[in-house]
Write an enzyme that holds these catalytic residues in place. Sequence first.
Site, PDB file in Angstrom:
ATOM      1  N   CYS A  41      -4.937  12.518  13.480  1.00  0.00           N
ATOM      2  CA  CYS A  41      -5.388  11.171  13.124  1.00  0.00           C
ATOM      3  C   CYS A  41      -5.306  10.307  14.373  1.00  0.00           C
ATOM      4  O   CYS A  41      -4.740  10.727  15.382  1.00  0.00           O
ATOM      5  CB  CYS A  41      -4.565  10.681  11.939  1.00  0.00           C
ATOM      6  SG  CYS A  41      -3.639   9.203  12.061  1.00  0.00           S
ATOM      7  N   ARG A  73      -4.770  10.421   4.580  1.00  0.00           N
ATOM      8  CA  ARG A  73      -3.756  11.472   4.713  1.00  0.00           C
ATOM      9  C   ARG A  73      -2.753  11.463   3.566  1.00  0.00           C
ATOM     10  O   ARG A  73      -2.207  12.497   3.201  1.00  0.00           O
ATOM     11  CB  ARG A  73      -2.947  11.292   5.989  1.00  0.00           C
ATOM     12  CG  ARG A  73      -3.699  11.083   7.231  1.00  0.00           C
ATOM     13  CD  ARG A  73      -2.749  10.809   8.360  1.00  0.00           C
ATOM     14  NE  ARG A  73      -1.738  11.847   8.421  1.00  0.00           N
ATOM     15  CZ  ARG A  73      -1.900  13.030   8.972  1.00  0.00           C
ATOM     16  NH1 ARG A  73      -3.021  13.333   9.544  1.00  0.00           N
ATOM     17  NH2 ARG A  73      -0.934  13.917   8.958  1.00  0.00           N
ATOM     18  N   LYS A 118       0.837  -1.216   0.000  1.00  0.00           N
ATOM     19  CA  LYS A 118       0.000   0.000   0.000  1.00  0.00           C
ATOM     20  C   LYS A 118       0.864   1.255   0.000  1.00  0.00           C
ATOM     21  O   LYS A 118       0.648   2.169  -0.800  1.00  0.00           O
ATOM     22  CB  LYS A 118      -0.903  -0.024   1.246  1.00  0.00           C
ATOM     23  CG  LYS A 118      -1.556   1.321   1.550  1.00  0.00           C
ATOM     24  CD  LYS A 118      -2.441   1.270   2.773  1.00  0.00           C
ATOM     25  CE  LYS A 118      -1.758   1.477   4.103  1.00  0.00           C
ATOM     26  NZ  LYS A 118      -1.438   2.878   4.428  1.00  0.00           N
ATOM     27  N   ASN A 119       1.844   1.296   0.909  1.00  0.00           N
ATOM     28  CA  ASN A 119       2.598   2.542   1.085  1.00  0.00           C
ATOM     29  C   ASN A 119       3.639   2.783   0.001  1.00  0.00           C
ATOM     30  O   ASN A 119       4.290   3.822  -0.011  1.00  0.00           O
ATOM     31  CB  ASN A 119       3.235   2.586   2.481  1.00  0.00           C
ATOM     32  CG  ASN A 119       2.183   2.781   3.554  1.00  0.00           C
ATOM     33  OD1 ASN A 119       1.039   3.129   3.244  1.00  0.00           O
ATOM     34  ND2 ASN A 119       2.546   2.541   4.805  1.00  0.00           N
ATOM     35  N   ARG A 166      -8.697  -0.619   4.569  1.00  0.00           N
ATOM     36  CA  ARG A 166      -7.829   0.406   3.988  1.00  0.00           C
ATOM     37  C   ARG A 166      -6.497  -0.181   3.562  1.00  0.00           C
ATOM     38  O   ARG A 166      -5.860   0.345   2.643  1.00  0.00           O
ATOM     39  CB  ARG A 166      -7.568   1.521   5.018  1.00  0.00           C
ATOM     40  CG  ARG A 166      -8.760   2.377   5.308  1.00  0.00           C
ATOM     41  CD  ARG A 166      -8.361   3.550   6.146  1.00  0.00           C
ATOM     42  NE  ARG A 166      -7.130   4.133   5.612  1.00  0.00           N
ATOM     43  CZ  ARG A 166      -6.271   4.855   6.318  1.00  0.00           C
ATOM     44  NH1 ARG A 166      -6.500   5.088   7.581  1.00  0.00           N
ATOM     45  NH2 ARG A 166      -5.197   5.346   5.755  1.00  0.00           N
ATOM     46  N   ASP A 225       4.484   0.247  12.181  1.00  0.00           N
ATOM     47  CA  ASP A 225       3.281  -0.361  11.599  1.00  0.00           C
ATOM     48  C   ASP A 225       3.115  -1.838  11.969  1.00  0.00           C
ATOM     49  O   ASP A 225       2.133  -2.468  11.570  1.00  0.00           O
ATOM     50  CB  ASP A 225       3.300  -0.222  10.061  1.00  0.00           C
ATOM     51  CG  ASP A 225       3.095   1.217   9.626  1.00  0.00           C
ATOM     52  OD1 ASP A 225       2.651   2.036  10.452  1.00  0.00           O
ATOM     53  OD2 ASP A 225       3.388   1.527   8.455  1.00  0.00           O
ATOM     54  N   ILE A 227       7.775   6.510  17.221  1.00  0.00           N
ATOM     55  CA  ILE A 227       7.445   7.259  15.996  1.00  0.00           C
ATOM     56  C   ILE A 227       6.175   8.111  16.168  1.00  0.00           C
ATOM     57  O   ILE A 227       6.161   9.288  15.823  1.00  0.00           O
ATOM     58  CB  ILE A 227       7.268   6.309  14.782  1.00  0.00           C
ATOM     59  CG1 ILE A 227       8.475   5.366  14.640  1.00  0.00           C
ATOM     60  CG2 ILE A 227       7.035   7.107  13.488  1.00  0.00           C
ATOM     61  CD1 ILE A 227       9.782   6.016  14.252  1.00  0.00           C
ATOM     62  N   ARG A 252       0.562  14.098  13.505  1.00  0.00           N
ATOM     63  CA  ARG A 252       1.043  13.909  12.139  1.00  0.00           C
ATOM     64  C   ARG A 252       1.000  15.179  11.282  1.00  0.00           C
ATOM     65  O   ARG A 252       0.312  15.230  10.248  1.00  0.00           O
ATOM     66  CB  ARG A 252       0.268  12.776  11.454  1.00  0.00           C
ATOM     67  CG  ARG A 252       0.355  11.479  12.235  1.00  0.00           C
ATOM     68  CD  ARG A 252      -0.312  10.347  11.549  1.00  0.00           C
ATOM     69  NE  ARG A 252       0.424   9.886  10.384  1.00  0.00           N
ATOM     70  CZ  ARG A 252      -0.020   8.962   9.546  1.00  0.00           C
ATOM     71  NH1 ARG A 252      -1.196   8.407   9.744  1.00  0.00           N
ATOM     72  NH2 ARG A 252       0.704   8.591   8.513  1.00  0.00           N
TER      73      ARG A 252
HETATM   74  N1  EPU Z   1       6.475  14.335  11.170  1.00  0.00           N
HETATM   75  C1  EPU Z   1       6.430  15.667  11.518  1.00  0.00           C
HETATM   76  N2  EPU Z   1       6.293  16.580  10.507  1.00  0.00           N
HETATM   77  C2  EPU Z   1       6.215  16.203   9.195  1.00  0.00           C
HETATM   78  C3  EPU Z   1       6.276  14.859   8.864  1.00  0.00           C
HETATM   79  C4  EPU Z   1       6.414  13.923   9.875  1.00  0.00           C
HETATM   80  O1  EPU Z   1       6.488  16.025  12.682  1.00  0.00           O
HETATM   81  O2  EPU Z   1       6.086  17.102   8.330  1.00  0.00           O
HETATM   82  C5  EPU Z   1       6.635  13.319  12.236  1.00  0.00           C
HETATM   83  C6  EPU Z   1       5.400  12.434  12.360  1.00  0.00           C
HETATM   84  O3  EPU Z   1       4.389  13.019  13.150  1.00  0.00           O
HETATM   85  C7  EPU Z   1       5.986  11.180  12.970  1.00  0.00           C
HETATM   86  C8  EPU Z   1       7.357  11.106  12.290  1.00  0.00           C
HETATM   87  O4  EPU Z   1       7.657  12.437  11.846  1.00  0.00           O
HETATM   88  O5  EPU Z   1       6.140  11.354  14.333  1.00  0.00           O
HETATM   89  C9  EPU Z   1       7.483  10.159  11.120  1.00  0.00           C
HETATM   90  O6  EPU Z   1       6.335  10.281  10.283  1.00  0.00           O
HETATM   91  P1  EPU Z   1       6.391  10.041   8.714  1.00  0.00           P
HETATM   92  O7  EPU Z   1       6.271  11.359   8.021  1.00  0.00           O
HETATM   93  O8  EPU Z   1       7.529   9.179   8.356  1.00  0.00           O
HETATM   94  O9  EPU Z   1       5.036   9.246   8.495  1.00  0.00           O
HETATM   95  P2  EPU Z   1       4.134   9.316   7.194  1.00  0.00           P
HETATM   96  O10 EPU Z   1       4.979   9.558   6.015  1.00  0.00           O
HETATM   97  O11 EPU Z   1       2.987  10.237   7.432  1.00  0.00           O
HETATM   98  C10 EPU Z   1       4.291   6.788   6.578  1.00  0.00           C
HETATM   99  C11 EPU Z   1       3.327   5.664   6.371  1.00  0.00           C
HETATM  100  C12 EPU Z   1       2.735   5.254   7.720  1.00  0.00           C
HETATM  101  C13 EPU Z   1       3.888   4.816   8.629  1.00  0.00           C
HETATM  102  C14 EPU Z   1       4.907   5.954   8.754  1.00  0.00           C
HETATM  103  C15 EPU Z   1       6.123   5.568   9.561  1.00  0.00           C
HETATM  104  C16 EPU Z   1       2.510   6.095   4.139  1.00  0.00           C
HETATM  105  C17 EPU Z   1       1.387   6.475   3.252  1.00  0.00           C
HETATM  106  N3  EPU Z   1       2.278   6.103   5.459  1.00  0.00           N
HETATM  107  O12 EPU Z   1       3.548   7.856   7.155  1.00  0.00           O
HETATM  108  O13 EPU Z   1       1.892   4.134   7.470  1.00  0.00           O
HETATM  109  O14 EPU Z   1       3.393   4.489   9.894  1.00  0.00           O
HETATM  110  O15 EPU Z   1       5.344   6.367   7.445  1.00  0.00           O
HETATM  111  O16 EPU Z   1       6.765   4.492   8.988  1.00  0.00           O
HETATM  112  O17 EPU Z   1       3.583   5.755   3.666  1.00  0.00           O
HETATM  113  C18 EPU Z   1       0.078   2.677   7.878  1.00  0.00           C
HETATM  114  O18 EPU Z   1       0.300   2.150   6.773  1.00  0.00           O
HETATM  115  O19 EPU Z   1      -0.719   2.169   8.709  1.00  0.00           O
HETATM  116  C19 EPU Z   1       0.749   3.922   8.231  1.00  0.00           C
HETATM  117  C20 EPU Z   1       0.323   4.728   9.203  1.00  0.00           C
END
Ligand code: EPU
Length: 430
Positions: free
Chosen positions: A116, A92, A22-23, A406, A312, A334, A121
């Site tokens: 969320c 998101r 998915k991701n 999802r 995850d 995380i 996030r």
């Molecule tokens: N963060 C910030 N500011 C930002 C971006 C991130 O503070 O602008 C923080 C987040 O709040 C978190 C950390 O940085 O504490 C890491 O978040 P990241 O941005 O890596 O998460 P994401 O890109 O929003 C993706 C996956 C998630 C997975 C996380 C961590 C996708 C679509 N989603 O989210 O997947 O948990 O990386 O590996 O790729 C899931 O599939 O269930 C899922 C939540």
Amino acid sequence: MDTIIIRGGKPLHGTVKISGAKNAALPILAATLLVAGTHIVRNVPDLRDTRTMLQLLETLGATHRREGTTVYVDTCELSGAEAPYELVKTMRASVLVLGPLLTRAGYARVSLPGGCAIGARPINYHLKGFEQLGVRTILAQGYVEARCKDVLTGSTVYFDTPTVTGTENLLMASVMATGTTIIKNAAREPEVGNLVDMLMTMGADIEGKDTDRLTVHGVRSLQPATIDIIPDRIETGTYLIAVAATGGRVRVEQCNPTHLPALTEKLRSAGIAVEEEEGAFTVSCSEQVERNQCRLRSVDVKTLVYPGFPTDLQAQFMALVIQAEGTSIIHETIFENRFMHVAELQRLGADITIDGASAVVRGISLEKICGAPVMATDLRASASLVIAGLVASGITEISRIYHLERGYENMIEKLQALGADIHRSSSTIV
Ligand code: EPU
């Protein structure tokens, strides 16, 4: 509302095939916006989230058709540059259209995702990175409006924390920027690597794949791509944990064992036999555990960015160690609110105490884990409840199962094929 009903206590046996990730599919589908033409994306899982992304591409003017697991996306004519609240609030990852739209159209308007179930996030790192490439961003009426002053300009971007979708967004914004962009402290998750592969197939010039320093030399043009989505490592891990929790022996096929180094280590520490070969795992309980001569061992886990233990899989791993001998400490680093499954696991009898960012899990014997009605709160928490339900004696009924849909393709059918007593119901148990 539909629920999942599980009659637990049956070991899993057989073979399960893993779907596309998915991701990885979400950013790759978004990347089709970068250049006009027909892109061919293979091994795309048919999930609520991938459908939402395809719907978002349609609102932007793209069209698509699916043939089996292959999706053909035609992005010749774009008619908009806005990701509306109605779509972003359900997924998101819709923010992933920001980067490609900035490259293609120089402008994008995307609803802010808001909080969320697993944490606040924010997307501040994405926006700061865009600004360093010369983008002006304004927040108005709940939307981010991003516009290039003139052209996107290569720059050095440093992320305070590695962000998966942030790295992906910056990659897509920088592939055609003038000059060179360096992304420091980039996310190294395999899904980012899959996107890099797609961008390179399109003609992008990127160095440092799978490292925390990505160097993007802007190119003048790109062409449509054909790309395979990598196997879903989180789905793979979920099945490995399910088998470890219920006992039995399962071959997990069409996966990439090299993408789960931390989980396999932790499963082995718990007393699970995990055999790896190219494209497949075989997982089974040790003979002693299977013959009920000893219990699983407790294991401590700390979630980290890749290649650390994935956040995850934290909820699913907790569902495993509730039956282990001794105490396991599960530390989440995380996301700040990723223990929503704890209260539901407690309803099945689990002995868990939350202490800040750690959950202290005191293992109980299998007989004390009993089925109950429980509620899913997010995608991975739902998978955790499925695993606990497969272990518990009696019946577990899980509500709000749309979360599961999802991100897990045909999970009920795949578990049924492994011998689980699980089905979907439109009515509640009396
Ligand atoms: N963060 C910030 N500011 C930002 C971006 C991130 O503070 O602008 C923080 C987040 O709040 C978190 C950390 O940085 O504490 C890491 O978040 P990241 O941005 O890596 O998460 P994401 O890109 O929003 C993706 C996956 C998630 C997975 C996380 C961590 C996708 C679509 N989603 O989210 O997947 O948990 O990386 O590996 O790729 C899931 O599939 O269930 C899922 C939540």
